[in-house]
Write a protein that holds these residues in place. Structure first.
Motif, PDB file in Angstrom:
ATOM      1  N   MET A   1       0.835  -1.204   0.000  1.00  0.00           N
ATOM      2  CA  MET A   1       0.000   0.000   0.000  1.00  0.00           C
ATOM      3  C   MET A   1       0.872   1.256   0.000  1.00  0.00           C
ATOM      4  O   MET A   1       1.992   1.247   0.489  1.00  0.00           O
ATOM      5  CB  MET A   1      -0.899   0.041   1.240  1.00  0.00           C
ATOM      6  CG  MET A   1      -2.028  -0.962   1.240  1.00  0.00           C
ATOM      7  SD  MET A   1      -3.266  -0.590   2.520  1.00  0.00           S
ATOM      8  CE  MET A   1      -2.289  -0.867   4.008  1.00  0.00           C
ATOM      9  N   ARG A   2       0.307   2.321  -0.533  1.00  0.00           N
ATOM     10  CA  ARG A   2       0.935   3.642  -0.486  1.00  0.00           C
ATOM     11  C   ARG A   2       0.109   4.492   0.462  1.00  0.00           C
ATOM     12  O   ARG A   2      -1.083   4.709   0.215  1.00  0.00           O
ATOM     13  CB  ARG A   2       0.982   4.263  -1.883  1.00  0.00           C
ATOM     14  CG  ARG A   2       1.646   5.646  -1.942  1.00  0.00           C
ATOM     15  CD  ARG A   2       1.709   6.139  -3.385  1.00  0.00           C
ATOM     16  NE  ARG A   2       2.470   7.368  -3.500  1.00  0.00           N
ATOM     17  CZ  ARG A   2       1.946   8.594  -3.453  1.00  0.00           C
ATOM     18  NH1 ARG A   2       0.641   8.743  -3.283  1.00  0.00           N
ATOM     19  NH2 ARG A   2       2.711   9.668  -3.570  1.00  0.00           N
ATOM     20  N   ILE A   3       0.728   4.959   1.541  1.00  0.00           N
ATOM     21  CA  ILE A   3       0.004   5.683   2.580  1.00  0.00           C
ATOM     22  C   ILE A   3       0.616   7.065   2.767  1.00  0.00           C
ATOM     23  O   ILE A   3       1.827   7.199   2.948  1.00  0.00           O
ATOM     24  CB  ILE A   3       0.033   4.915   3.925  1.00  0.00           C
ATOM     25  CG1 ILE A   3      -0.645   3.558   3.793  1.00  0.00           C
ATOM     26  CG2 ILE A   3      -0.669   5.714   5.014  1.00  0.00           C
ATOM     27  CD1 ILE A   3       0.315   2.432   3.542  1.00  0.00           C
ATOM     28  N   VAL A   4      -0.221   8.090   2.730  1.00  0.00           N
ATOM     29  CA  VAL A   4       0.203   9.463   2.987  1.00  0.00           C
ATOM     30  C   VAL A   4      -0.109   9.795   4.440  1.00  0.00           C
ATOM     31  O   VAL A   4      -1.234   9.571   4.908  1.00  0.00           O
ATOM     32  CB  VAL A   4      -0.508  10.450   2.044  1.00  0.00           C
ATOM     33  CG1 VAL A   4      -0.187  11.897   2.432  1.00  0.00           C
ATOM     34  CG2 VAL A   4      -0.092  10.197   0.596  1.00  0.00           C
ATOM     35  N   ILE A   5       0.882  10.324   5.155  1.00  0.00           N
ATOM     36  CA  ILE A   5       0.734  10.638   6.578  1.00  0.00           C
ATOM     37  C   ILE A   5       0.883  12.143   6.773  1.00  0.00           C
ATOM     38  O   ILE A   5       1.963  12.702   6.532  1.00  0.00           O
ATOM     39  CB  ILE A   5       1.789   9.906   7.430  1.00  0.00           C
ATOM     40  CG1 ILE A   5       1.788   8.410   7.141  1.00  0.00           C
ATOM     41  CG2 ILE A   5       1.564  10.180   8.910  1.00  0.00           C
ATOM     42  CD1 ILE A   5       2.984   7.673   7.737  1.00  0.00           C
ATOM     43  N   ALA A   6      -0.187  12.797   7.192  1.00  0.00           N
ATOM     44  CA  ALA A   6      -0.112  14.221   7.519  1.00  0.00           C
ATOM     45  C   ALA A   6       0.408  14.374   8.944  1.00  0.00           C
ATOM     46  O   ALA A   6       0.020  13.623   9.833  1.00  0.00           O
ATOM     47  CB  ALA A   6      -1.487  14.864   7.392  1.00  0.00           C
ATOM     48  N   ALA A  27       5.423   4.777   2.457  1.00  0.00           N
ATOM     49  CA  ALA A  27       4.906   5.847   3.312  1.00  0.00           C
ATOM     50  C   ALA A  27       5.414   7.191   2.825  1.00  0.00           C
ATOM     51  O   ALA A  27       6.607   7.345   2.549  1.00  0.00           O
ATOM     52  CB  ALA A  27       5.311   5.623   4.764  1.00  0.00           C
ATOM     53  N   ILE A  28       4.510   8.144   2.704  1.00  0.00           N
ATOM     54  CA  ILE A  28       4.849   9.509   2.303  1.00  0.00           C
ATOM     55  C   ILE A  28       4.462  10.426   3.453  1.00  0.00           C
ATOM     56  O   ILE A  28       3.282  10.537   3.799  1.00  0.00           O
ATOM     57  CB  ILE A  28       4.118   9.929   1.009  1.00  0.00           C
ATOM     58  CG1 ILE A  28       4.564   9.063  -0.164  1.00  0.00           C
ATOM     59  CG2 ILE A  28       4.380  11.400   0.690  1.00  0.00           C
ATOM     60  CD1 ILE A  28       3.838   7.760  -0.301  1.00  0.00           C
ATOM     61  N   ALA A  29       5.437  11.051   4.068  1.00  0.00           N
ATOM     62  CA  ALA A  29       5.217  11.876   5.252  1.00  0.00           C
ATOM     63  C   ALA A  29       5.196  13.351   4.871  1.00  0.00           C
ATOM     64  O   ALA A  29       6.164  13.863   4.293  1.00  0.00           O
ATOM     65  CB  ALA A  29       6.309  11.620   6.282  1.00  0.00           C
ATOM     66  N   LEU A  30       4.104  14.032   5.180  1.00  0.00           N
ATOM     67  CA  LEU A  30       4.004  15.466   4.942  1.00  0.00           C
ATOM     68  C   LEU A  30       4.595  16.206   6.135  1.00  0.00           C
ATOM     69  O   LEU A  30       4.177  15.987   7.273  1.00  0.00           O
ATOM     70  CB  LEU A  30       2.541  15.872   4.759  1.00  0.00           C
ATOM     71  CG  LEU A  30       1.737  15.101   3.709  1.00  0.00           C
ATOM     72  CD1 LEU A  30       0.323  15.668   3.610  1.00  0.00           C
ATOM     73  CD2 LEU A  30       2.427  15.125   2.365  1.00  0.00           C
ATOM     74  N   ILE A  31       5.563  17.062   5.874  1.00  0.00           N
ATOM     75  CA  ILE A  31       6.235  17.802   6.944  1.00  0.00           C
ATOM     76  C   ILE A  31       6.213  19.294   6.624  1.00  0.00           C
ATOM     77  O   ILE A  31       6.159  19.696   5.467  1.00  0.00           O
ATOM     78  CB  ILE A  31       7.689  17.316   7.150  1.00  0.00           C
ATOM     79  CG1 ILE A  31       8.504  17.460   5.866  1.00  0.00           C
ATOM     80  CG2 ILE A  31       7.704  15.869   7.633  1.00  0.00           C
ATOM     81  CD1 ILE A  31       9.980  17.130   6.032  1.00  0.00           C
ATOM     82  N   ARG A  32       6.254  20.090   7.662  1.00  0.00           N
ATOM     83  CA  ARG A  32       6.213  21.552   7.500  1.00  0.00           C
ATOM     84  C   ARG A  32       7.609  22.141   7.361  1.00  0.00           C
ATOM     85  O   ARG A  32       7.798  23.168   6.718  1.00  0.00           O
ATOM     86  CB  ARG A  32       5.495  22.166   8.709  1.00  0.00           C
ATOM     87  CG  ARG A  32       5.249  23.649   8.639  1.00  0.00           C
ATOM     88  CD  ARG A  32       4.258  24.083   9.712  1.00  0.00           C
ATOM     89  NE  ARG A  32       4.709  23.717  11.048  1.00  0.00           N
ATOM     90  CZ  ARG A  32       5.409  24.513  11.843  1.00  0.00           C
ATOM     91  NH1 ARG A  32       5.753  25.718  11.429  1.00  0.00           N
ATOM     92  NH2 ARG A  32       5.760  24.116  13.049  1.00  0.00           N
ATOM     93  N   ASN A  33       8.587  21.486   7.958  1.00  0.00           N
ATOM     94  CA  ASN A  33       9.951  22.009   8.023  1.00  0.00           C
ATOM     95  C   ASN A  33      10.902  21.050   7.312  1.00  0.00           C
ATOM     96  O   ASN A  33      11.025  19.888   7.709  1.00  0.00           O
ATOM     97  CB  ASN A  33      10.347  22.172   9.497  1.00  0.00           C
ATOM     98  CG  ASN A  33      11.681  22.846   9.684  1.00  0.00           C
ATOM     99  OD1 ASN A  33      12.482  22.952   8.750  1.00  0.00           O
ATOM    100  ND2 ASN A  33      11.945  23.313  10.904  1.00  0.00           N
ATOM    101  N   SER A  34      11.578  21.518   6.299  1.00  0.00           N
ATOM    102  CA  SER A  34      12.476  20.654   5.529  1.00  0.00           C
ATOM    103  C   SER A  34      13.617  20.105   6.383  1.00  0.00           C
ATOM    104  O   SER A  34      14.202  19.067   6.041  1.00  0.00           O
ATOM    105  CB  SER A  34      13.046  21.412   4.323  1.00  0.00           C
ATOM    106  OG  SER A  34      13.781  22.549   4.758  1.00  0.00           O
ATOM    107  N   ALA A  35      13.939  20.769   7.493  1.00  0.00           N
ATOM    108  CA  ALA A  35      15.011  20.286   8.366  1.00  0.00           C
ATOM    109  C   ALA A  35      14.656  18.952   9.012  1.00  0.00           C
ATOM    110  O   ALA A  35      15.525  18.245   9.520  1.00  0.00           O
ATOM    111  CB  ALA A  35      15.317  21.330   9.436  1.00  0.00           C
ATOM    112  N   HIS A  36      13.375  18.602   9.018  1.00  0.00           N
ATOM    113  CA  HIS A  36      12.934  17.347   9.619  1.00  0.00           C
ATOM    114  C   HIS A  36      13.020  16.166   8.654  1.00  0.00           C
ATOM    115  O   HIS A  36      12.781  15.029   9.045  1.00  0.00           O
ATOM    116  CB  HIS A  36      11.498  17.477  10.120  1.00  0.00           C
ATOM    117  CG  HIS A  36      11.335  18.476  11.216  1.00  0.00           C
ATOM    118  ND1 HIS A  36      10.152  19.145  11.459  1.00  0.00           N
ATOM    119  CD2 HIS A  36      12.215  18.920  12.154  1.00  0.00           C
ATOM    120  CE1 HIS A  36      10.305  19.965  12.491  1.00  0.00           C
ATOM    121  NE2 HIS A  36      11.549  19.844  12.932  1.00  0.00           N
ATOM    122  N   ALA A  37      13.357  16.435   7.406  1.00  0.00           N
ATOM    123  CA  ALA A  37      13.372  15.371   6.396  1.00  0.00           C
ATOM    124  C   ALA A  37      14.308  14.209   6.746  1.00  0.00           C
ATOM    125  O   ALA A  37      13.943  13.047   6.532  1.00  0.00           O
ATOM    126  CB  ALA A  37      13.721  15.954   5.035  1.00  0.00           C
TER     127      ALA A  37
END
Length: 219
Positions: A1-6, A27-37
């Motif tokens: 499965m492909r799961i997007v996580i907000a 898993a695709i993780a949506l993040i607000r700060n690129s430093a958390h990548a």
């Protein structure tokens, strides 16, 4: 499965991403700060920089396109004021649900909180009252949509190691604690559990193995 996580940099989200990728899912993780990548990539997930408080639905829909499921794990977090409980915990969920509807991604898991749907007790802190109200409105919005949604309300979250055993049932459970790792494990099990669509569930630590607790909801 492909799961997007907000809310992809949150504690539950990182544990969830690690568990999903460990099982061979994407898993695709949506993040607000690129430093958390880097922390996201360390779980085996993909990081996408997208601020839910500033995004428009078309941007979010483009990311959700092709996903088998989405998980709303975002939250304004400790130290945020009442206003951000609405812009993140409520509006972020509404935006993600609208994006999922637009692209036909039907499975939607929303992480809420025990106490949601009840009026705050007299004398409740203003920020906590706003948090519960925002979560309640987010749940109400999700229930109005043509999605295969499940609302999960965990008890008080801890960073203790997961036990793999829980109590999972419709409201109202007696309040209790639950390790974040066990919340993530329950979400993994719920994603493919079609019989939990349209259900609101509460979660605390218990004695039933996660997979059995989810399967029992079909009885």
């Amino acid at each position: 499965m492909r799961i997007v996580i907000a809310g992809g940099h949150g504690k539950i989200a990182l544990l969830l991403a690690e568990q999903l990728t460990g099982r061979g899912h994407s898993a695709i993780a949506l993040i607000r700060n690129s430093a958390h990548a880097p922390e996201v990539y360390a779980t085996g997930a993909e990081a996408v920089v997208l601020d839910l408080e500033r995004a428009v639905v078309t941007d979010l829909a483009a990311t959700v396109q092709g996903a088998d499921a989405v998980v709303f794990a975002a939250g304004a977090g400790p130290g945020s004021g009442a206003a951000r409980k609405y812009t993140v915990d409520r509006d972020g969920s509404v935006l993600l649900a609208e994006a999922a509807e637009r692209v036909g991604t039907r499975r939607f898991l929303q992480i809420s909180a025990m106490g949601t749907g009840l009026p705050p007790a007299p004398g409740t802190d203003e920020v906590w009252a706003a948090y519960i109200d925002a979560k309640t409105q987010a749940e109400d919005d999700l229930r109005s949509r043509d999605l295969d949604w499940t609302v999960l309300r965990p008890g008080r979250l801890t960073d203790a190691p997961g036990t793999g055993t829980v109590t999972l049932a419709p409201p109202r459970l007696e309040r209790g604690e639950i390790p974040r790792a066990d919340v993530a494990a329950v979400i993994v099990a719920l994603l493919d559990a079609g019989h939990t669509a349209g259900r609101t569930l509460e979660l605390v630590s218990g004695t039933t193995p996660v997979e059995r607790a989810v399967a029992a909801l079909a009885d």
